[in-house]
Design a protein around this motif. Structure first.
Motif, PDB file in Angstrom:
ATOM      1  N   GLU A   1     -27.575  -6.015 -15.516  1.00 27.29           N
ATOM      2  CA  GLU A   1     -26.355  -5.748 -16.405  1.00 27.29           C
ATOM      3  C   GLU A   1     -26.021  -7.402 -16.925  1.00 27.29           C
ATOM      4  O   GLU A   1     -24.955  -7.228 -17.379  1.00 27.29           O
ATOM      5  CB  GLU A   1     -25.218  -5.286 -15.707  1.00 27.29           C
ATOM      6  CG  GLU A   1     -25.128  -3.715 -15.607  1.00 27.29           C
ATOM      7  CD  GLU A   1     -25.227  -2.879 -16.570  1.00 27.29           C
ATOM      8  OE1 GLU A   1     -24.476  -3.177 -17.712  1.00 27.29           O
ATOM      9  OE2 GLU A   1     -25.848  -1.974 -16.824  1.00 27.29           O
TER      10      GLU A   1
ATOM     11  N   ARG B   1     -29.067  -4.004  -9.770  1.00 25.76           N
ATOM     12  CA  ARG B   1     -28.086  -3.313 -10.996  1.00 25.76           C
ATOM     13  C   ARG B   1     -27.268  -4.593 -11.603  1.00 25.76           C
ATOM     14  O   ARG B   1     -26.942  -4.438 -12.712  1.00 25.76           O
ATOM     15  CB  ARG B   1     -27.299  -2.259 -10.597  1.00 25.76           C
ATOM     16  CG  ARG B   1     -28.147  -1.149 -10.167  1.00 25.76           C
ATOM     17  CD  ARG B   1     -27.253   0.246  -9.883  1.00 25.76           C
ATOM     18  NE  ARG B   1     -28.104   1.223  -9.601  1.00 25.76           N
ATOM     19  CZ  ARG B   1     -27.762   2.784  -9.511  1.00 25.76           C
ATOM     20  NH1 ARG B   1     -26.378   2.944 -10.007  1.00 25.76           N
ATOM     21  NH2 ARG B   1     -28.574   3.737  -8.829  1.00 25.76           N
ATOM     22  N   TYR B   2     -26.792  -5.201 -10.746  1.00 23.71           N
ATOM     23  CA  TYR B   2     -25.837  -6.281 -11.322  1.00 23.71           C
ATOM     24  C   TYR B   2     -26.739  -7.326 -12.101  1.00 23.71           C
ATOM     25  O   TYR B   2     -26.308  -7.888 -13.136  1.00 23.71           O
ATOM     26  CB  TYR B   2     -25.178  -7.046 -10.150  1.00 23.71           C
ATOM     27  CG  TYR B   2     -23.823  -6.477  -9.826  1.00 23.71           C
ATOM     28  CD1 TYR B   2     -22.628  -6.702 -10.629  1.00 23.71           C
ATOM     29  CD2 TYR B   2     -23.675  -5.378  -8.781  1.00 23.71           C
ATOM     30  CE1 TYR B   2     -21.451  -5.922 -10.467  1.00 23.71           C
ATOM     31  CE2 TYR B   2     -22.596  -4.819  -8.506  1.00 23.71           C
ATOM     32  CZ  TYR B   2     -21.359  -5.232  -9.403  1.00 23.71           C
ATOM     33  OH  TYR B   2     -20.339  -4.435  -8.941  1.00 23.71           O
TER      34      TYR B   2
ATOM     35  N   TYR C   1     -25.317  -9.967 -14.983  1.00 23.44           N
ATOM     36  CA  TYR C   1     -24.679 -10.844 -14.095  1.00 23.44           C
ATOM     37  C   TYR C   1     -25.593 -11.977 -13.637  1.00 23.44           C
ATOM     38  O   TYR C   1     -26.683 -11.902 -13.476  1.00 23.44           O
ATOM     39  CB  TYR C   1     -24.011 -10.295 -13.092  1.00 23.44           C
ATOM     40  CG  TYR C   1     -22.897  -9.274 -13.358  1.00 23.44           C
ATOM     41  CD1 TYR C   1     -21.513  -9.493 -12.656  1.00 23.44           C
ATOM     42  CD2 TYR C   1     -22.881  -8.175 -14.043  1.00 23.44           C
ATOM     43  CE1 TYR C   1     -20.475  -8.819 -13.027  1.00 23.44           C
ATOM     44  CE2 TYR C   1     -21.720  -7.454 -14.393  1.00 23.44           C
ATOM     45  CZ  TYR C   1     -20.580  -7.541 -13.750  1.00 23.44           C
ATOM     46  OH  TYR C   1     -19.346  -6.865 -13.996  1.00 23.44           O
TER      47      TYR C   1
ATOM     48  N   ASP D   1     -14.829  -5.660  -9.035  1.00 26.91           N
ATOM     49  CA  ASP D   1     -15.127  -4.408  -9.112  1.00 26.91           C
ATOM     50  C   ASP D   1     -14.784  -3.746  -7.983  1.00 26.91           C
ATOM     51  O   ASP D   1     -14.051  -2.499  -8.291  1.00 26.91           O
ATOM     52  CB  ASP D   1     -16.652  -4.291  -9.350  1.00 26.91           C
ATOM     53  CG  ASP D   1     -17.075  -4.471 -10.850  1.00 26.91           C
ATOM     54  OD1 ASP D   1     -16.354  -4.420 -11.792  1.00 26.91           O
ATOM     55  OD2 ASP D   1     -18.371  -4.780 -10.968  1.00 26.91           O
TER      56      ASP D   1
ATOM     57  N   SER E   1     -17.052  -2.290  -6.190  1.00 25.77           N
ATOM     58  CA  SER E   1     -18.042  -1.199  -6.441  1.00 25.77           C
ATOM     59  C   SER E   1     -18.568  -0.766  -5.328  1.00 25.77           C
ATOM     60  O   SER E   1     -18.944  -1.203  -4.220  1.00 25.77           O
ATOM     61  CB  SER E   1     -19.218  -1.911  -7.055  1.00 25.77           C
ATOM     62  OG  SER E   1     -19.825  -2.973  -6.616  1.00 25.77           O
TER      63      SER E   1
ATOM     64  N   HIS F   1     -17.752   0.028 -11.292  1.00 30.13           N
ATOM     65  CA  HIS F   1     -18.550  -1.037 -11.280  1.00 30.13           C
ATOM     66  C   HIS F   1     -18.725  -1.578 -13.050  1.00 30.13           C
ATOM     67  O   HIS F   1     -18.533  -0.652 -13.893  1.00 30.13           O
ATOM     68  CB  HIS F   1     -19.974  -0.735 -10.987  1.00 30.13           C
ATOM     69  CG  HIS F   1     -20.371   0.802 -11.340  1.00 30.13           C
ATOM     70  ND1 HIS F   1     -19.946   1.778 -10.483  1.00 30.13           N
ATOM     71  CD2 HIS F   1     -21.203   0.990 -12.138  1.00 30.13           C
ATOM     72  CE1 HIS F   1     -20.456   2.696 -11.272  1.00 30.13           C
ATOM     73  NE2 HIS F   1     -21.428   2.511 -12.205  1.00 30.13           N
ATOM     74  N   PHE F   2     -18.924  -2.895 -13.123  1.00 32.14           N
ATOM     75  CA  PHE F   2     -19.288  -3.659 -14.181  1.00 32.14           C
ATOM     76  C   PHE F   2     -17.770  -3.629 -15.076  1.00 32.14           C
ATOM     77  O   PHE F   2     -17.949  -3.478 -16.202  1.00 32.14           O
ATOM     78  CB  PHE F   2     -20.065  -2.963 -15.041  1.00 32.14           C
ATOM     79  CG  PHE F   2     -21.506  -2.859 -14.155  1.00 32.14           C
ATOM     80  CD1 PHE F   2     -21.921  -3.633 -13.017  1.00 32.14           C
ATOM     81  CD2 PHE F   2     -22.287  -1.777 -14.510  1.00 32.14           C
ATOM     82  CE1 PHE F   2     -23.134  -3.437 -12.356  1.00 32.14           C
ATOM     83  CE2 PHE F   2     -23.370  -1.358 -13.826  1.00 32.14           C
ATOM     84  CZ  PHE F   2     -23.805  -2.444 -12.671  1.00 32.14           C
TER      85      PHE F   2
END
Length: 305
Positions: free
Chosen positions: A39, A35-36, A41, A190, A192, A199-200
């Motif tokens: 996005e 997911r990072y 990252y 974050d 997270s 998050h983000f």
């Protein structure tokens, strides 16, 4: 202090504080990393809670590194009590997998535990970048913070604590530490867990020649980074005019220092801003905050004059 803006390399965006299902996060480590990366990252660090209840994990994310995405190993350390009687939360980014656990079976403080200062010192000696996590959420006192003499940094912003609990600030504690002569850097994170909107929302922009764990960790320790919720910092310099701040388009640029020393310049779509230093003449340290039209901030590391 800010020569790194013009040094070779580029800025890499990363999160330094997050959790997986190896402790109290919702997602497995591979999905956290996916997911990072998705996005945008460049790197992340899964810092699961280093307590006995979870088996003292230093979560192995090396298998999720890709050509354009890497990971740092780390953990959130807990040992010893703060003044409020609760357990310390200390980030250790770049922690080696063989780090010796404390006697921390759960999230409660127990008599005879290793102190927060001691475990932070051990982590730094083991090669980690050490940061005091979410000081406002933790109920940290200045005496607590000054006791962690191995800290490289303080979380200026913790998105989980800020966006979900309205306790995300670390600026007040960091400024008091600076005014007591303690040199600390500032990181946005974050924290997270992916169980709520945590998050983000806060990250570091690290200037390094390569997006590799060793290069990123060295740059963090050297202070070659800034922190952000969105805006970019492109350069900071100190001249006879004042502090010159180059940035993406922002509405406010602030230079902060000791006590009440703070000056703001406001405008529209500012990208090169000169902040006069008249109010800063008695401050031996300074730092910069910029704010965009959406209210998102970016923070420089502090520097001594």
């Amino acid at each position: 202090m800010f020569a790194f803006f013009d040094a070779p390399g580029r800025f890499w965006r990363g999160n330094l504080h997050g959790h997986s299902d190896r402790s109290d996060g919702l997602l497995p480590p591979d999905e956290v990393c996916r997911r990072y990366a998705a996005e945008g990252y460049d790197f992340t660090c899964v810092t699961d809670h280093f307590i006995g209840f979870f088996g003292y994990p230093v979560t192995d994310t090396t298998g999720f590194r890709r050509n354009r995405f890497t990971t740092l190993l780390g953990a959130e350390l807990h040992s010893g009590a703060m003044e409020n009687g609760e357990l310390w939360h200390i980030l250790a980014v770049g922690l080696p997998p063989g780090f010796t656990p404390p006697n921390a079976p759960d999230f409660s403080a127990h008599p005879g535990m290793e102190t927060g200062a001691a475990i932070a010192r051990r982590a730094r000696e083991a090669g980690a970048f050490v940061a005091i996590a979410h000081p406002q959420w933790s109920g940290l006192t200045l005496r607590d913070a000054l006791g962690i003499d191995a800290a490289h940094a303080v979380e200026i912003y913790n998105h989980g604590c800020g966006n979900c609990l309205d306790r995300g600030d670390g600026g007040a504690i960091a400024d008091l530490m600076l005014s007591r002569g303690r040199d600390v850097m500032l990181i946005a994170t974050d924290d997270s867990h992916f169980t709520e909107p945590d998050h983000f929302g806060g990250w570091v922009m690290v200037k390094a020649a390569k997006n590799t764990p060793d290069a990123l960790l060295a740059a963090l320790k050297a202070g070659h980074f800034y922190s952000s919720q969105g805006p970019d910092l492109n350069g900071i310099s100190l001249t006879d005019e004042g502090v010159i701040v180059e940035s993406s388009a922002v509405r406010t640029v602030i230079v902060q220092g000791h006590g009440t020393a703070a000056t703001a310049v406001h405008g529209d779509s500012m990208t090169r801003t000169v902040v006069p230093l008249a109010r800063m003449r008695n401050s031996d340290w300074l730092r910069v905050t910029v704010i965009d039209t959406a209210g998102r901030r970016a923070w420089s590391n502090p520097w001594r004059r």
